[in-house]
Design an enzyme around this catalytic site. Structure first.
Site, PDB file in Angstrom:
ATOM      1  N   SER A 170       0.853  -1.190   0.000  1.00 34.47           N
ATOM      2  CA  SER A 170       0.000   0.000   0.000  1.00 34.47           C
ATOM      3  C   SER A 170       0.883   1.233   0.000  1.00 34.47           C
ATOM      4  CB  SER A 170      -0.864   0.002   1.269  1.00 34.47           C
ATOM      5  OG  SER A 170      -1.384   1.292   1.535  1.00 34.47           O
TER       6      SER A 170
ATOM      7  N   TYR B 139      -3.279  -0.178  10.003  1.00 35.80           N
ATOM      8  CA  TYR B 139      -3.115  -0.540   8.586  1.00 35.80           C
ATOM      9  C   TYR B 139      -1.720  -0.161   8.103  1.00 35.80           C
ATOM     10  CZ  TYR B 139      -4.464  -0.713   3.609  1.00 35.80           C
ATOM     11  OH  TYR B 139      -4.548  -0.988   2.268  1.00 35.80           O
TER      12      TYR B 139
HETATM   13  P1  NAP Z   1     -11.822  -5.245  -0.363  1.00 36.52           P
HETATM   14  O1  NAP Z   1     -12.659  -4.757  -1.474  1.00 36.52           O
HETATM   15  O2  NAP Z   1     -12.136  -4.907   1.050  1.00 36.52           O
HETATM   16  O3  NAP Z   1     -11.652  -6.859  -0.488  1.00 36.52           O
HETATM   17  C1  NAP Z   1     -10.868  -7.504   0.468  1.00 36.52           C
HETATM   18  C2  NAP Z   1     -11.048  -8.988   0.270  1.00 36.52           C
HETATM   19  O4  NAP Z   1     -10.285  -9.683   1.265  1.00 36.52           O
HETATM   20  C3  NAP Z   1     -12.508  -9.424   0.419  1.00 36.52           C
HETATM   21  O5  NAP Z   1     -12.800 -10.427  -0.519  1.00 36.52           O
HETATM   22  C4  NAP Z   1     -12.518  -9.997   1.830  1.00 36.52           C
HETATM   23  O6  NAP Z   1     -13.498 -10.985   2.047  1.00 36.52           O
HETATM   24  C5  NAP Z   1     -11.145 -10.633   1.870  1.00 36.52           C
HETATM   25  N1  NAP Z   1     -10.729 -10.918   3.251  1.00 36.52           N
HETATM   26  C6  NAP Z   1     -10.655 -10.045   4.280  1.00 36.52           C
HETATM   27  N2  NAP Z   1     -10.241 -10.690   5.393  1.00 36.52           N
HETATM   28  C7  NAP Z   1     -10.061 -11.994   5.058  1.00 36.52           C
HETATM   29  C8  NAP Z   1      -9.646 -13.160   5.767  1.00 36.52           C
HETATM   30  N3  NAP Z   1      -9.332 -13.122   7.063  1.00 36.52           N
HETATM   31  N4  NAP Z   1      -9.574 -14.330   5.099  1.00 36.52           N
HETATM   32  C9  NAP Z   1      -9.907 -14.393   3.778  1.00 36.52           C
HETATM   33  N5  NAP Z   1     -10.308 -13.333   3.031  1.00 36.52           N
HETATM   34  C10 NAP Z   1     -10.376 -12.145   3.688  1.00 36.52           C
HETATM   35  O7  NAP Z   1     -10.324  -4.749  -0.576  1.00 36.52           O
HETATM   36  P2  NAP Z   1      -9.564  -4.271  -1.898  1.00 36.52           P
HETATM   37  O8  NAP Z   1      -9.692  -2.804  -2.044  1.00 36.52           O
HETATM   38  O9  NAP Z   1      -9.882  -5.178  -3.033  1.00 36.52           O
HETATM   39  O10 NAP Z   1      -8.062  -4.522  -1.399  1.00 36.52           O
HETATM   40  C11 NAP Z   1      -7.406  -5.753  -1.624  1.00 36.52           C
HETATM   41  C12 NAP Z   1      -6.015  -5.613  -1.052  1.00 36.52           C
HETATM   42  O11 NAP Z   1      -5.410  -4.433  -1.592  1.00 36.52           O
HETATM   43  C13 NAP Z   1      -5.995  -5.412   0.460  1.00 36.52           C
HETATM   44  O12 NAP Z   1      -4.852  -6.045   0.999  1.00 36.52           O
HETATM   45  C14 NAP Z   1      -5.858  -3.888   0.621  1.00 36.52           C
HETATM   46  O13 NAP Z   1      -5.247  -3.554   1.847  1.00 36.52           O
HETATM   47  C15 NAP Z   1      -4.969  -3.571  -0.533  1.00 36.52           C
HETATM   48  N6  NAP Z   1      -5.000  -2.196  -1.022  1.00 36.52           N
HETATM   49  C16 NAP Z   1      -6.181  -1.633  -1.394  1.00 36.52           C
HETATM   50  C17 NAP Z   1      -6.141  -0.331  -1.929  1.00 36.52           C
HETATM   51  C18 NAP Z   1      -7.384   0.388  -2.370  1.00 36.52           C
HETATM   52  O14 NAP Z   1      -7.289   1.624  -2.573  1.00 36.52           O
HETATM   53  N7  NAP Z   1      -8.510  -0.285  -2.535  1.00 36.52           N
HETATM   54  C19 NAP Z   1      -4.932   0.331  -2.066  1.00 36.52           C
HETATM   55  C20 NAP Z   1      -3.760  -0.289  -1.630  1.00 36.52           C
HETATM   56  C21 NAP Z   1      -3.805  -1.570  -1.124  1.00 36.52           C
HETATM   57  P3  NAP Z   1     -14.945 -10.595   2.649  1.00 36.52           P
HETATM   58  O15 NAP Z   1     -15.676  -9.914   1.531  1.00 36.52           O
HETATM   59  O16 NAP Z   1     -15.542 -11.923   3.028  1.00 36.52           O
HETATM   60  O17 NAP Z   1     -14.691  -9.700   3.827  1.00 36.52           O
HETATM   61  C1  GCO Z   2      -7.148   4.947   3.350  1.00 40.21           C
HETATM   62  C2  GCO Z   2      -7.232   4.036   2.148  1.00 40.21           C
HETATM   63  C3  GCO Z   2      -5.833   3.608   1.745  1.00 40.21           C
HETATM   64  C4  GCO Z   2      -5.905   2.691   0.574  1.00 40.21           C
HETATM   65  C5  GCO Z   2      -4.568   2.224   0.166  1.00 40.21           C
HETATM   66  C6  GCO Z   2      -3.681   3.326  -0.309  1.00 40.21           C
HETATM   67  O1  GCO Z   2      -8.042   4.875   4.201  1.00 40.21           O
HETATM   68  O2  GCO Z   2      -6.187   5.703   3.391  1.00 40.21           O
HETATM   69  O3  GCO Z   2      -8.043   2.914   2.411  1.00 40.21           O
HETATM   70  O4  GCO Z   2      -5.193   3.004   2.832  1.00 40.21           O
HETATM   71  O5  GCO Z   2      -6.649   1.562   0.883  1.00 40.21           O
HETATM   72  O6  GCO Z   2      -3.960   1.430   1.116  1.00 40.21           O
HETATM   73  O7  GCO Z   2      -2.530   2.739  -0.869  1.00 40.21           O
END
Ligand code: NAP
Ligand code: GCO
Length: 267
Positions: free
Chosen positions: A147, A160
């Protein structure tokens, strides 16, 4: 050989954790289009079934398993089932993750622990139990979804940021310990991506105006937009393929330029 073949994932088994939707689903669909067999998991059968339907709608015959990535016994059992169903794992994406946006002084210890458990301890658990497959196969790719908070802090995301900062260093440590087995462990650091996880940051205000954080992020991003999971597909296929066999311990930020940009100067 045609160089572009290096980007093929044909014949590879790829496990993308927590990939019923969101970033994981975007990455897994790209892997499938590059030739990989897709394995994913979620917390409930309902979510797994919905995920299977979503993959089917993309023409992908995925393999879905109910598994909490924080539970090592469940992870071990899932890996055993994956071996029976599709074979040893070549590619692992530690994507499953949660976030809790709470000012640190108001955050309960159990909330802090819950975020670190999913975002840092679970990638350790899953990687520890998948790496033996990769050693047996003589190759492996691990991609940890880090992230921008692996580099920067901001209000309310202490757990986080601590977890994702740790995940950056776990990535480098797996590289250090297992590179000799032809295993490459890298990270992808997405910027702000439009998924359910960030939906609260993009909600329209009662007066119909954009969420202040939405406007803030767009102003901080040189690309002047939120990212889409599709923006991560090319970088993920690169890091999962032979095209990146000498890239190890690297965090590839896919953030539209936010980390490079001090912010729009006063007009
Ligand atoms: P999301 O929409 O919240 O999806 C997260 C997924 O992880 C969901 O399918 C959730 O399942 C699953 N999950 C959570 N806890 C779990 C567990 N204990 N065991 C198995 N599955 C689990 O998140 P996203 O935005 O796609 O993000 C995916 C990854 O990218 C995460 O690691 C997040 O930190 C990272 N990320 C996101 C962003 C962003 O801007 N979106 C940016 C940087 C990094 P449920 O639906 O059953 O809860
Ligand atoms: C927040 C956001 C971010 C993104 C991502 C950025 O609350 O700041 O959720 O943390 O998820 O991780 O890279």
């Amino acid at each position: 050989m045609d160089f572009t073949q290096n980007f093929s994932l044909k014949g590879k088994v790829a496990w993308v954790t927590g990939a019923s939707y969101g970033i994981g689903f975007g990455i897994a669909t790209a892997f499938a289009q590059a030739g990989a067999t897709i394995v994913f998991n979620d917390l409930t059968q309902e979510k797994v079934d919905k995920g299977l339907d979503s993959y089917k709608a993309e023409g992908i015959q995925a393999h879905g398993y109910v598994c909490n990535v924080c539970d090592e016994e469940a992870v071990k059992a899932t890996i055993e089932q994956i071996h029976k169903d599709v074979g040893l794992i070549d590619i692992l994406v530690n994507n499953a993750g949660i976030i809790k946006r709470i000012p640190m002084l108001e955050m309960k210890v159990e909330d802090f622990r819950a975020v670190v458990d999913v975002d840092l301890n679970a990638p350790f658990i899953v990687s520890k139990n998948v790496i033996p497959d990769m050693i047996k196969k003589g190759h492996g790719k691990i991609i940890n979804i880090c992230s921008m908070m692996s580099e920067l802090g901001r209000e309310t995301v202490s757990a986080y940021a601590a977890a994702k900062g740790g995940l950056k260093m776990l990535t480098r440590n797996i590289c250090s310990e297992y590179g000799k087995y032809n295993i490459q462990c890298n990270g992808i650091g997405p910027g702000y991506i439009a998924t359910p996880q960030t939906a609260p940051l993009r909600e329209r205000q009662p007066d119909g105006s954009r969420h202040p954080f939405d406007s803030f992020i767009v102003s901080k991003t040189p690309a002047e937009r939120w990212g889409d999971p599709k923006d991560l597909q090319g970088p993920a296929v690169f890091l999962a393929s032979d095209a990146s066999n000498f890239v190890n311990g690297h965090i590839l930020y896919v953030d539209g330029g936010i980390l490079a940009y001090i912010g729009r100067q006063p007009q």
